[in-house]
Design an enzyme around this catalytic site. Structure first.
Site, PDB file in Angstrom:
ATOM      1  N   LYS A   1     -16.508  -8.197  31.567  1.00 43.37           N
ATOM      2  CA  LYS A   1     -15.624  -7.282  30.850  1.00 43.37           C
ATOM      3  C   LYS A   1     -15.488  -5.954  31.595  1.00 43.37           C
ATOM      4  O   LYS A   1     -14.380  -5.413  31.726  1.00 43.37           O
ATOM      5  CB  LYS A   1     -16.154  -7.046  29.438  1.00 43.37           C
ATOM      6  CG  LYS A   1     -16.075  -8.271  28.540  1.00 43.37           C
ATOM      7  CD  LYS A   1     -16.817  -8.060  27.232  1.00 43.37           C
ATOM      8  CE  LYS A   1     -16.790  -9.312  26.373  1.00 43.37           C
ATOM      9  NZ  LYS A   1     -17.638  -9.238  25.182  1.00 43.37           N
TER      10      LYS A   1
ATOM     11  N   GLN B   1     -21.758  -6.961  21.648  1.00 43.86           N
ATOM     12  CA  GLN B   1     -21.949  -8.315  22.153  1.00 43.86           C
ATOM     13  C   GLN B   1     -22.898  -9.118  21.259  1.00 43.86           C
ATOM     14  O   GLN B   1     -24.001  -8.664  20.953  1.00 43.86           O
ATOM     15  CB  GLN B   1     -22.502  -8.265  23.586  1.00 43.86           C
ATOM     16  CG  GLN B   1     -22.640  -9.613  24.254  1.00 43.86           C
ATOM     17  CD  GLN B   1     -21.306 -10.335  24.405  1.00 43.86           C
ATOM     18  OE1 GLN B   1     -20.309  -9.726  24.756  1.00 43.86           O
ATOM     19  NE2 GLN B   1     -21.305 -11.622  24.129  1.00 43.86           N
TER      20      GLN B   1
ATOM     21  N   ASP C   1     -12.543  -6.924  19.133  1.00 45.47           N
ATOM     22  CA  ASP C   1     -13.025  -8.307  19.052  1.00 45.47           C
ATOM     23  C   ASP C   1     -12.363  -9.047  17.891  1.00 45.47           C
ATOM     24  O   ASP C   1     -12.395 -10.272  17.820  1.00 45.47           O
ATOM     25  CB  ASP C   1     -14.550  -8.327  18.859  1.00 45.47           C
ATOM     26  CG  ASP C   1     -15.273  -8.962  20.036  1.00 45.47           C
ATOM     27  OD1 ASP C   1     -14.622  -9.701  20.800  1.00 45.47           O
ATOM     28  OD2 ASP C   1     -16.484  -8.739  20.191  1.00 45.47           O
TER      29      ASP C   1
END
Length: 296
Positions: free
Chosen positions: A52, A96, A119
């Site tokens: 990322k 994450q 997300d």
């Protein structure tokens, strides 16, 4: 069989995003800023977050990485989330997953400002998705939709079977494939561990999306001739012949299923790169929204 190349598609989208960033900054806007929070030393999570960060550099984003030890308290993590929610320079951020067991993932997800939840996991954004309202789509389903769209794969009126009902992939994917949209209008069956006659369900699928997390679970006898097969799974399997000591396998037994499929995603190089680029698309959209608000 034709390959659905997620790596090539994600690279093409990155070029498009980089051009949009150039236009945004040329008009006096700031670079989009994506932040990531990583708790612990899980190898797969660390690799994914590094991808990322690298992708942000490739498209001209600003990126920030917040690393915490595995024994970090939930309170400390929530404090950082609150700081990012209130940081005007940050357009979007992700935490994450998975998190250490002593941290409540639901509480963490709900603490993220929906307008920065790139997300797409916050209940507000999932609710908007269900209603067909503009929102940040969950990254992996969004990436799959992009693949089907860019490869001009017909979905309208097709039978779509999804294996796996997680809130990250399977459940939102089922909603997206059934919606009234260019990629959608499917009759969707969402299967899971309690589904009876799973093999027979899969055999009826024009489009089969597999997000189970079990290496090579789907075999050729489960797949209809000419089906489109999207493999979301990725599992490390010990492999002494590899320098790394392992190889990566999807949920689909690729070699034998590919002989029956009309289209199929590889692992690696299929859905994975599209998940990362979806975060970039959501972050760019967040930056655009802020730019519009500030100009009003």
């Amino acid at each position: 069989m034709q390959l659905i190349d997620g790596k090539a598609t994600s690279n093409a989208i990155k070029i498009e995003i980089a051009e949009e960033v150039r236009k945004l900054t040329a008009q006096g806007g700031k670079k989009p800023h994506l932040a990531a929070i990583l708790v612990g030393e899980d190898g797969a999570s660390r690799t994914y977050v590094n991808h990322k960060v690298k992708s942000c550099e490739q498209v001209g984003f600003t990126s920030s990485l917040y690393k915490f030890d595995a024994d970090t308290s939930e309170e400390e993590l929530l404090k950082t989330i609150d700081e990012l929610n209130n940081n005007a320079d940050v357009d979007g951020f992700i935490v994450q997953l998975p998190l250490p067991k002593h941290i409540n993932e639901t509480k963490v997800t709900e603490a993220i400002d929906p307008e920065k939840d790139v997300d797409g996991f916050h209940p507000t954004n999932l609710g908007k998705m269900m209603l067909g309202l503009p929102t940040f789509l969950p990254a992996t389903p969004y990436g799959i939709v992009q693949l089907l769209d860019r490869y001009n794969i017909e979905t309208s009126g097709k039978k779509c079977v999804i294996i796996g009902r997680s809130h990250i992939v399977g459940t939102p994917m089922s909603l997206l494939m059934s919606r009234n949209a260019k990629v959608g209008n499917c009759t969707v069956t969402l299967t899971h561990s309690r589904t009876q006659n799973l093999k027979e369900e899969c055999q009826q699928a024009d489009i089969l999306i597999v997000a189970l997390g079990r290496a090579e679970f789907v075999t050729a006898d489960m797949v209809k001739e000419g089906a489109v097969v999207v493999d979301v799974g990725i599992t490390r399997i010990e492999d002494p012949s590899k320098k790394s000591g392992f190889s990566l396998k999807g949920d689909v037994k690729f070699d034998e299923v590919a002989e029956k499929a009309s289209w199929i995603t590889p692992v690696p190089g299929g859905v994975g790169p599209m998940t990362v680029v979806s975060l970039l698309m959501n972050t760019l959209e967040s930056a655009r929204r802020k730019s519009v608000k500030e100009s009003v």
